[in-house]
Scaffold this motif. Structure first.
Motif, short mmCIF file in Angstrom:
data_model
loop_
_atom_site.label_atom_id
_atom_site.label_comp_id
_atom_site.label_asym_id
_atom_site.label_seq_id
_atom_site.Cartn_x
_atom_site.Cartn_y
_atom_site.Cartn_z
N ILE A 200 9.79 6.10 -4.47
CA ILE A 200 10.40 6.00 -5.80
C ILE A 200 10.44 7.39 -6.42
O ILE A 200 9.41 8.04 -6.59
N MET A 201 11.67 7.85 -6.70
CA MET A 201 11.87 9.08 -7.46
C MET A 201 12.30 8.65 -8.86
O MET A 201 13.44 8.26 -9.08
N SER A 202 11.39 8.69 -9.77
CA SER A 202 11.66 8.20 -11.11
C SER A 202 12.43 9.21 -11.95
O SER A 202 12.06 10.39 -12.00
N TYR A 203 13.51 8.75 -12.58
CA TYR A 203 14.12 9.53 -13.65
C TYR A 203 13.16 9.40 -14.83
O TYR A 203 13.35 8.59 -15.73
N ALA A 204 12.09 10.18 -14.79
CA ALA A 204 11.00 9.98 -15.72
C ALA A 204 11.31 10.49 -17.13
O ALA A 204 10.92 9.89 -18.13
N ALA A 205 11.99 11.63 -17.19
CA ALA A 205 12.37 12.21 -18.49
C ALA A 205 13.88 12.39 -18.49
O ALA A 205 14.39 13.46 -18.15
N LYS A 206 14.57 11.33 -18.85
CA LYS A 206 16.03 11.35 -18.89
C LYS A 206 16.46 11.29 -20.35
O LYS A 206 16.16 10.34 -21.07
N TYR A 207 17.20 12.31 -20.75
CA TYR A 207 17.55 12.47 -22.16
C TYR A 207 18.92 11.86 -22.48
O TYR A 207 19.82 11.81 -21.62
N ALA A 208 19.07 11.41 -23.71
CA ALA A 208 20.35 10.91 -24.21
C ALA A 208 21.24 12.12 -24.48
O ALA A 208 21.29 12.67 -25.58
N SER A 209 21.93 12.54 -23.43
CA SER A 209 22.60 13.84 -23.43
C SER A 209 24.11 13.70 -23.54
O SER A 209 24.70 12.71 -23.11
N GLY A 210 24.73 14.74 -24.08
CA GLY A 210 26.17 14.83 -24.11
C GLY A 210 26.77 15.42 -22.86
O GLY A 210 27.99 15.57 -22.76
N TYR A 211 25.91 15.73 -21.86
CA TYR A 211 26.37 16.39 -20.65
C TYR A 211 26.73 15.43 -19.52
O TYR A 211 26.99 15.86 -18.40
N TYR A 212 26.75 14.13 -19.81
CA TYR A 212 27.01 13.15 -18.76
C TYR A 212 28.47 12.72 -18.65
O TYR A 212 28.81 11.93 -17.76
N ALA A 213 29.33 13.17 -19.54
CA ALA A 213 30.69 12.64 -19.62
C ALA A 213 31.47 12.71 -18.31
O ALA A 213 32.10 11.73 -17.91
N PRO A 214 31.48 13.84 -17.59
CA PRO A 214 32.24 13.86 -16.33
C PRO A 214 31.72 12.86 -15.30
O PRO A 214 32.50 12.31 -14.52
N PHE A 215 30.42 12.61 -15.29
CA PHE A 215 29.86 11.62 -14.37
C PHE A 215 30.44 10.24 -14.65
O PHE A 215 30.75 9.49 -13.72
N GLY B 4 35.15 5.23 -21.15
CA GLY B 4 35.70 4.25 -22.08
C GLY B 4 35.01 2.90 -22.06
O GLY B 4 35.28 2.05 -22.91
N ALA B 5 34.09 2.70 -21.09
CA ALA B 5 33.42 1.39 -20.99
C ALA B 5 32.23 1.27 -21.92
O ALA B 5 31.92 0.18 -22.39
N LEU B 6 31.54 2.39 -22.18
CA LEU B 6 30.29 2.32 -22.92
C LEU B 6 30.50 1.85 -24.36
O LEU B 6 31.29 2.42 -25.11
N ILE B 7 29.76 0.81 -24.71
CA ILE B 7 29.76 0.28 -26.07
C ILE B 7 28.55 0.86 -26.79
O ILE B 7 27.40 0.61 -26.40
N GLY B 8 28.78 1.65 -27.84
CA GLY B 8 27.67 2.28 -28.55
C GLY B 8 27.15 3.49 -27.80
O GLY B 8 27.91 4.24 -27.20
N ASP B 9 25.83 3.67 -27.82
CA ASP B 9 25.22 4.78 -27.12
C ASP B 9 23.93 4.32 -26.46
O ASP B 9 23.59 3.13 -26.51
N LYS B 10 23.22 5.25 -25.83
CA LYS B 10 22.03 4.90 -25.06
C LYS B 10 20.75 5.45 -25.70
O LYS B 10 19.73 5.60 -25.03
N LYS B 11 20.81 5.69 -26.98
CA LYS B 11 19.69 6.35 -27.65
C LYS B 11 18.47 5.46 -27.82
O LYS B 11 17.38 5.96 -28.13
N THR B 12 18.63 4.14 -27.64
CA THR B 12 17.45 3.26 -27.77
C THR B 12 16.59 3.26 -26.52
O THR B 12 15.48 2.71 -26.54
N TYR B 13 17.08 3.84 -25.42
CA TYR B 13 16.24 3.87 -24.23
C TYR B 13 16.16 5.24 -23.56
O TYR B 13 15.14 5.58 -22.97
N GLN B 14 17.20 6.07 -23.66
CA GLN B 14 17.08 7.43 -23.16
C GLN B 14 16.42 8.30 -24.22
O GLN B 14 16.44 8.00 -25.41
#
Length: 332
Positions: free
Chosen positions: A195-210, A218-228
């Protein structure tokens, strides 16, 4: 007492005078063995599809995957990380495609293991590439439900491991998922699956191209700030990493890369664990955009960024530059 000398007796430029002395005195080194190459899979046959927002990066169909990674294997890159492209119309609210033992990820893993048995396969465990709302877990009353999501992730992880994935990489940031996945894998006798854990994954603006690369734009509803994680926080990252280690993580990861070098350093210094960093899509695309405009030299910018991760303490780097960097390193 001054152990460092003083000018002019001490001239630090002496050891920078020649290329050979610079090599002898280098404090950190980058090799192909330090690199993990993320690749994107797509449905269909004989497909190689450019990712528009990531110049030079493509999605490949399963029948082309072994050929796609052959050069990376020959150059000494030890592992690839797999991600599936899933059009929005093929998703649902519960991300049920993640549990299909014949889904794109599992078929890709089997094909790659058959062709390159010694190549490490790292599989992303999260639901964002399968859910119609783009979240890493299932929604309950508009909130990503922790326990319901973890139960699904365990089944996803087992399916992937049984298909040949060597390293399960939970990127979802649910609480308690590492320990629960570890227990699920062990219950199936998959004791060697890491297991390689994404242990410290931030709610970042750098993920858009991914998100473009995996079909989530266009699929994401809202944001991921409640868990990242909040980009403002550093101490919290150490708590996240400590919990994942206690739950059985074999390796930990910090994501994104360059904006979080301080986190990489703190994690490695504090825990001494195998520590990895993900140079994410936005970091790659920024450099490539500047290169295309003639503002940066491709090779210098690429290598400077990659060595910075080693300098911060990372054991290895997930990077879309991995193949290009390995070519350059092998060339000497």
């Amino acid at each position: 007492m001054n152990f460092y000398g003083s000018f002019p007796t001490t001239r630090l430029r002496r050891n920078r005078h020649d290329a050979w002395t610079r090599k002898l005195t280098a404090e950190n080194r980058l090799t192909p063995a330090d690199l993990i190459w993320p690749i994107f899979l797509t449905e269909g046959e004989n497909k190689v599809v450019p990712v528009e927002s990531m110049p030079g990066i493509v999605r490949v169909s399963v029948d082309r995957a072994a050929e796609h990674v052959a050069e990376a294997v020959a150059l000494g890159i030890p592992a690839v990380a797999l991600f599936p492209y899933t059009p929005v119309e093929d998703r649902d609210e519960e991300g049920t495609g993640a549990l299909n033992p014949d889904n794109l990820m599992c078929r890709g893993a089997r094909a790659l293991k058959a062709a390159h048995p010694d190549l490490g396969l790292i599989g992303d465990v999260a639901l964002d590439t399968y859910t119609s709302h783009g979240h890493d877990g299932v929604l309950r009353d508009g909130y990503v439900h922790n326990e319901d999501t973890v139960e699904i992730l365990c089944r996803q992880a087992v399916a992937m491991a049984e298909a040949g994935v060597d390293v399960i990489a939970p990127s979802d940031m649910m609480d308690g998922r590492v320990g629960t996945i570890r227990a699920a894998l062990d219950a199936k006798g998959l004791i060697h699956t890491r297991i390689m854990s994404y242990a410290a994954k931030y709610a970042s603006g750098y993920y858009a191209p991914f998100r473009d690369a995996v079909g989530s734009t266009g699929a994401l509803i809202g944001d991921k700030k409640t868990y990242q994680m909040d980009p403002a926080n550093s101490d919290e990252a150490l708590r996240e990493v400590a919990l994942d280690i206690a739950e059985g993580a074999d390796m930990v990861m910090v994501k994104p890369g360059l904006p979080y070098l301080d986190i990489v350093h703190r994690v490695k210094t504090e825990f001494g664990m195998p520590t990895y960093v993900y140079q994410v899509s936005g970091e790659y695309s920024m450099i490539m955009a500047a290169v295309e405009r003639g503002w940066l030299d491709h090779d210098r910018a690429m290598m400077e960024a990659l060595i910075s991760f080693k300098r911060a303490g990372a054991n290895g780097v997930l990077s879309y530059f991995a193949l290009k960097a390995a070519r350059l390193l092998k060339a000497g």
